[in-house]
Motif scaffolding. Structure first.
Motif, PDB file in Angstrom:
ATOM      1  N   HIS A 104      59.068   2.538   6.588  1.00 46.69           N
ATOM      2  CA  HIS A 104      59.677   1.486   7.402  1.00 46.69           C
ATOM      3  C   HIS A 104      59.541   0.149   6.670  1.00 46.69           C
ATOM      4  O   HIS A 104      59.049   0.074   5.549  1.00 46.69           O
ATOM      5  CB  HIS A 104      58.979   1.443   8.765  1.00 46.69           C
ATOM      6  CG  HIS A 104      59.879   1.104   9.905  1.00 46.69           C
ATOM      7  ND1 HIS A 104      60.734   0.027   9.872  1.00 46.69           N
ATOM      8  CD2 HIS A 104      60.055   1.690  11.120  1.00 46.69           C
ATOM      9  CE1 HIS A 104      61.394  -0.046  11.007  1.00 46.69           C
ATOM     10  NE2 HIS A 104      61.010   0.961  11.785  1.00 46.69           N
TER      11      HIS A 104
ATOM     12  N   GLY B  87      63.481   0.764   5.580  1.00 44.42           N
ATOM     13  CA  GLY B  87      63.577  -0.289   6.585  1.00 44.42           C
ATOM     14  C   GLY B  87      63.677  -1.658   5.933  1.00 44.42           C
ATOM     15  O   GLY B  87      63.094  -1.906   4.872  1.00 44.42           O
TER      16      GLY B  87
ATOM     17  N   HIS C  26      66.923   1.323   8.536  1.00 45.16           N
ATOM     18  CA  HIS C  26      66.673   0.452   9.689  1.00 45.16           C
ATOM     19  C   HIS C  26      67.174  -0.944   9.357  1.00 45.16           C
ATOM     20  O   HIS C  26      66.702  -1.583   8.409  1.00 45.16           O
ATOM     21  CB  HIS C  26      65.174   0.410  10.003  1.00 45.16           C
ATOM     22  CG  HIS C  26      64.776  -0.692  10.939  1.00 45.16           C
ATOM     23  ND1 HIS C  26      64.576  -0.495  12.278  1.00 45.16           N
ATOM     24  CD2 HIS C  26      64.533  -2.016  10.716  1.00 45.16           C
ATOM     25  CE1 HIS C  26      64.233  -1.640  12.846  1.00 45.16           C
ATOM     26  NE2 HIS C  26      64.200  -2.579  11.913  1.00 45.16           N
TER      27      HIS C  26
END
Length: 327
Positions: free
Chosen positions: A91, A157, A188
């Motif tokens: 992430h 991310g 993301h």
């Protein structure tokens, strides 16, 4: 022949059925203190509710280092009948903090971990747990039949209009693992920002836009931008339903209608990304993952018809989650 890699083995894309492209069954992050998903029976109960409501496949979108439990996800899949695609990758940096071991890994180390998760199996203990050693010397997670639990999707991310050094290493590592495997990629987008920019970066690393899912694109509900992204080949992940503090569900329905009206129906995906114990019925909260099929989809069918919903919910996930296809 293309396939989708689930936690219980490879399946034909046509076997997925209605698919929720983005949920979490296990997740722990310093950004979500007190809202961890860490109880297997509760996560299983939540998954069962989603399955009973008509969703037969889902992406478990928790990447490396945030409390993954691949063996438990496989047990939940076997117990509920839900086909689950697990995730590797990482992430954005804020979810880890400077002291997390993953933050110091090189791009090559990250790529090796991500590829191993896809091909050999995910470690039984996630990076950052007390007895984990960079994924080395840790037993591979096994499903109830004793087979390795392998990830089927790569994830990166970004921050809000920000790609820092860690995020850039992750993008490079994800691209390398994609080139070696053919696995699909999810990115993301914080508040829907930097979509064209990340497609450009991935393209420079030989990742075609047609293999990329732009998660949370609807957090920037700009239909003109979304048509541009879909025309490049990217898939747009819409998961903003039941977030009424930000906008009503009607706004998301209008966005879907506008993008479909420009011929881009086949590039849309739907998911809930509920992602909090306080929002899971199985943990005693609400509205739960089943809000998507029980509350949102009936309204979408009324506006756009069952054929459009099938193309978004069944056909598009089957294409983009399949390994080694052009999208």
């Amino acid at each position: 022949m293309s396939f989708v890699r689930t936690v219980l083995g490879d399946v034909s894309p046509s076997d997925l059925g209605p698919t929720d492209y983005h949920e979490h069954l296990f997740q722990a992050s310093p950004l979500l203190a007190g809202d961890e998903l860490d109880d297997e029976p509760s996560s299983q109960a939540e998954t069962a509710l989603l399955f009973e409501a008509g969703i037969t496949a889902m992406v478990e979108a928790t990447p490396v280092g945030l409390g993954r439990d691949p063996a438990a996800v496989a047990r939940i899949s076997a117990a509920t009948g839900m086909r689950v695609v697990a995730t590797t990758g990482a992430h954005r940096a804020a979810h880890y903090g400077p002291d997390h071991p993953l933050a110091s890994w090189s791009e090559a180390q990250l790529a090796a971990r991500f590829l191993a998760d896809l091909v050999d199996g995910c470690p039984a203990r996630d990076v950052g747990t007390a007895s984990e050693d960079h994924g080395r010397g840790t037993a591979v997670a096994l499903d109830p039949s004793g087979r390795p639990v392998r990830a089927g999707l790569l994830k990166a991310g970004l921050g809000y209009w920000s790609i820092g050094p860690f995020e850039r290493r992750v993008l490079g590592a994800v691209a390398a693992a994609h080139r070696s495997s053919g696995a699909p990629v999810m990115v993301h987008l914080e508040h829907g920002s930097a979509a064209h920019e990340v497609l450009d970066l991935l393209a420079a690393d030989a990742v075609a836009a047609g293999r990329v899912v732009l998660a949370h694109a609807d957090r920037n509900p700009d239909p003109g931008l979304h048509v541009e992204l879909a025309q490049r080949g990217a898939y747009l992940g819409y998961d903003g339903m039941a977030r009424h503090r930000d906008r009503p569900d009607s706004a998301l329905i209008e966005l879907i209608e506008a993008v479909c009206g420009q011929g881009m129906t086949d590039h849309l995906l739907l998911g809930g990304d509920v992602a909090r114990r306080s929002r899971y019925v199985g943990y005693g909260g609400m509205p739960g993952m089943a809000y998507l099929p029980n509350r949102f989809l009936p309204r979408l069918r009324t506006h756009l018809g069952p054929d459009v919903v099938r193309r978004i919910l069944v056909d598009a996930p089957a294409r983009v989650l399949a390994w080694g296809t052009s999208g």
